[in-house]
Each structure stands twice: as structure tokens, then as C-alpha cells.
Design a protein around this motif. Sequence first.
Motif, PDB file in Angstrom:
ATOM      1  N   ILE A 248      17.386 -49.404 -13.058  1.00 16.50           N
ATOM      2  CA  ILE A 248      16.576 -48.190 -13.121  1.00 16.50           C
ATOM      3  C   ILE A 248      15.432 -48.405 -14.117  1.00 16.50           C
ATOM      4  CG2 ILE A 248      18.530 -46.728 -12.503  1.00 16.50           C
ATOM      5  CD1 ILE A 248      18.696 -45.921 -15.491  1.00 16.50           C
ATOM      6  N   ASP A 249      14.561 -47.430 -14.224  1.00 12.88           N
ATOM      7  CA  ASP A 249      13.479 -47.423 -15.222  1.00 12.88           C
ATOM      8  C   ASP A 249      12.676 -48.718 -15.210  1.00 12.88           C
ATOM      9  OD1 ASP A 249      14.462 -44.981 -15.844  1.00 12.88           O
ATOM     10  OD2 ASP A 249      15.053 -45.436 -17.887  1.00 12.88           O
ATOM     11  N   TRP A 250      12.203 -49.115 -14.048  1.00 16.32           N
ATOM     12  CA  TRP A 250      11.414 -50.340 -13.931  1.00 16.32           C
ATOM     13  C   TRP A 250      10.134 -50.213 -14.747  1.00 16.32           C
ATOM     14  CZ3 TRP A 250      12.421 -54.645 -10.480  1.00 16.32           C
ATOM     15  CH2 TRP A 250      13.685 -54.560  -9.883  1.00 16.32           C
ATOM     16  N   GLY A 251       9.755 -51.309 -15.396  1.00 20.23           N
ATOM     17  CA  GLY A 251       8.585 -51.308 -16.254  1.00 20.23           C
ATOM     18  C   GLY A 251       7.420 -52.042 -15.622  1.00 20.23           C
ATOM     19  N   TRP A 252       6.654 -52.759 -16.453  1.00 21.52           N
ATOM     20  CA  TRP A 252       5.462 -53.452 -15.978  1.00 21.52           C
ATOM     21  C   TRP A 252       5.701 -54.206 -14.678  1.00 21.52           C
ATOM     22  CZ3 TRP A 252       5.651 -54.835 -21.613  1.00 21.52           C
ATOM     23  CH2 TRP A 252       4.729 -54.088 -22.345  1.00 21.52           C
ATOM     24  N   GLN A 253       4.796 -54.038 -13.720  1.00 21.59           N
ATOM     25  CA  GLN A 253       4.871 -54.784 -12.475  1.00 21.59           C
ATOM     26  C   GLN A 253       3.674 -55.710 -12.299  1.00 21.59           C
ATOM     27  OE1 GLN A 253       7.736 -54.783 -10.279  1.00 21.59           O
ATOM     28  NE2 GLN A 253       8.323 -54.126 -12.331  1.00 21.59           N
ATOM     29  N   GLU A 254       3.042 -56.050 -13.403  1.00 22.66           N
ATOM     30  CA  GLU A 254       2.090 -57.156 -13.440  1.00 22.66           C
ATOM     31  C   GLU A 254       2.882 -58.447 -13.652  1.00 22.66           C
ATOM     32  OE1 GLU A 254      -1.547 -57.657 -13.838  1.00 22.66           O
ATOM     33  OE2 GLU A 254      -1.529 -55.861 -12.603  1.00 22.66           O
ATOM     34  N   PRO A 255       2.357 -59.594 -13.214  1.00 23.25           N
ATOM     35  CA  PRO A 255       3.032 -60.857 -13.546  1.00 23.25           C
ATOM     36  C   PRO A 255       3.216 -60.991 -15.059  1.00 23.25           C
ATOM     37  CG  PRO A 255       1.339 -61.224 -11.893  1.00 23.25           C
ATOM     38  CD  PRO A 255       1.165 -59.814 -12.362  1.00 23.25           C
ATOM     39  N   VAL A 256       4.395 -61.471 -15.440  1.00 24.76           N
ATOM     40  CA  VAL A 256       4.736 -61.624 -16.861  1.00 24.76           C
ATOM     41  C   VAL A 256       5.202 -63.059 -17.096  1.00 24.76           C
ATOM     42  CG1 VAL A 256       5.338 -59.199 -17.233  1.00 24.76           C
ATOM     43  CG2 VAL A 256       7.088 -60.805 -16.404  1.00 24.76           C
TER      44      VAL A 256
END
Length: 358
Positions: A248-256
Motif C-alpha cells: 500500500i501507500d506507493w511512493g515515487w514512480q520515477e526511476p530510482v
Amino acid sequence: MSHADPTTLVRQALDLPGAEIATTRTQPLAHVPGTPSTGSLRRVSGTTTCGRAWSFVVKRIQSARHWPHLHLLPEDARDGFVAIFPWRIEADVYASGRRLPPGLRMPRLYLLDDLGDDRIDLWLEDVRTSGPAEWDLARYAAAARVLGRLAGMYPAAGPGTGPGLRVYVTNRVMAGAVPALRDPSVWRHPLVEPHADPLLRMDLDRLAHRVPGLLAALDALPHTMAHGDASPENLLVPVSRPDEFVAIDWGWQEPVPVGFDLGQLLVGRAHEGRLEPGELPAVHRAVQEAYALGLADEGAPAGGLASGYVTSLVLRSAFTAIPVERLGEPVTAELAELFRKRVGLARFLADLGLGLPS
């Protein structure tokens, strides 16, 4: 205005086309108030006329302009933060149907209710757990392995161009946390002084001067997609499937950078005061080793893992480990105990950071 029809949602959740609601109850749920995109969290539950129980978790996500702590940012940074903060991430992820590795899944999304004014209610599966899961080394390793598999499934060509770690470090760390740590009164405070060794202040300041170089080093590492905020509290362990994690609570969806998710996995329970500083080294080793196995499960290389994990962890968490925003609260035994553990976390992270190549 809400467009939710609870009867329709109950019929869908229970797979009972003729179900009718007999009772309804709404209960607020605790959530982290510092998360800019979380407006509220509540459980809506009840029974049907045929005696079946039903329940949803309703999470309200919102633009950062509605965040009650926006005033903590420097005034000249607020409009820019609001403009770039990706508050819709969870809605987009839950609706994406993204393929996940075995042992990891998302909660079911029943309704995405756009309320207008940059607010959305997410009507989600209420994942039943047996209470706070026991996070021993085996569970940490299991979580790290599925996160490694997730990263291995979604390699990225390089850093993204949207908001991500660099923006967070610029606004939250360098404009907020670092100036606060340079205030001598912080280190004389009765919640900090008894637990901070004489060199911690200096070591964090040395690390702060290295931030630009650490960010540049991350750009050169392999990148992947990730959960973005994979703390233990965001990896639910359902009663019916204790070998599974519901993310749950997914964060940044930019490449990391590869290994990014391990940072929150390590510090999540430490932030809550539920992990002793002395336990951190063992968890640190366990999650890194298991994540590498997860990458290997997907045929992905582990090159850059140690650097990506530790560097992003230090940048994201070392300077915010000591909760200076709570220094104005009355000194209680409970708060003093939290500060003891959080100062110990800062010491551990500072040591990791100072060990990174210059």
C-alpha cells in the motif's frame, strides 16, 4: 462531492448481486500526518441484510496545497513544491494493473472517486491482518527479496526527469532539516544531548557538504522502478496469506537507483521507535543480501546495489532521523525513549554515509 454508492461496492466486494446493506459504520484510522498527499483514512464497514460482514478502507489523497504542514517549507519553495508533488501516484498505481512478482500484490481498488478540488477517495480492499506483523530477520529478508524482484522486473534507462529524490533532498533536507541541525540549541536540548555523541553534529554537517556529490553519484548508477515507500507499515501481511505482502501507500514512480526501496524498509520501524539502534546492522545486511537474490531471480545484475541503497538511504533519512520538529513538545519518558532510538538511527546512518566513496 462523493459519487460512491456503497450498495454497489458491497455487491461487488462480496460477489452478491442482490445484497442490501443493513448497517453501516465509519471509523477514522490513524495515518502519518506528515505525508502531504494523505488527507484522511477511514474504514467504512457494516453488515448486509443476510448477515454478511463487509468492509472497505477509504483513503483520501489530495494535492499538496491542502497539506496542513505546507507552512514548514520555506515560503519561496511552497508553490513549486505544490506544482510538482505527484499526489495522484496511488490512484494511478492501483488502477494500472501492474504485474508484480509472486508474493507481492496490491489491495483491490473498488472505486476511484474524484471529489474535485484536487481530492480523490480511493475505496480499497480492507486487508485483514492479525495486528502489527512480527518483523524478524526472516520477514525483512522475504520483503527485500520481493522488492528486489520488483526492481528486476522493471529496469529503467536512467534517472527520470520528474520530481523525485533530488527535489526531496533540495526542499526537505537542504532547505529544512540541515539548517535545523546546525542550530546549537538542538544539540543542547534534553531530548538530544544525553544520546548524541560529541561527533554526531559534526559528522552530519560533513555529510551535508557532500550532498551534491552524492546526488551526482546516484545519477550514474543503474535505475529501476520501485514501490517508492516500502516501509514495513506499507507491506501488510494478511492473516489468510502470511507468506504474502500487500503493498500500500506507493511512493515515487520515477526511476530510482537500484536498492532504493531498502532504505524505507530499514528505517520504517526505526522511525516509529520499534527498532533498537543495535538491531540496525543485522537488518541492513539481511535486506541487502536478500534484495540481491531477488534481482538474480529476475536475471537482473546486482551491480551498483550497495551504492544505490546506501547513498539514497543516507540522503533521504540521515538528516531527518532526529525528529527536531518535536523538540517543542513536553518532555515525557515516551518521547525521550523515541529520541534515544532516533539519535541512534542518525549515528548509524551518518557512519554509513561517511563510509561512502568521496
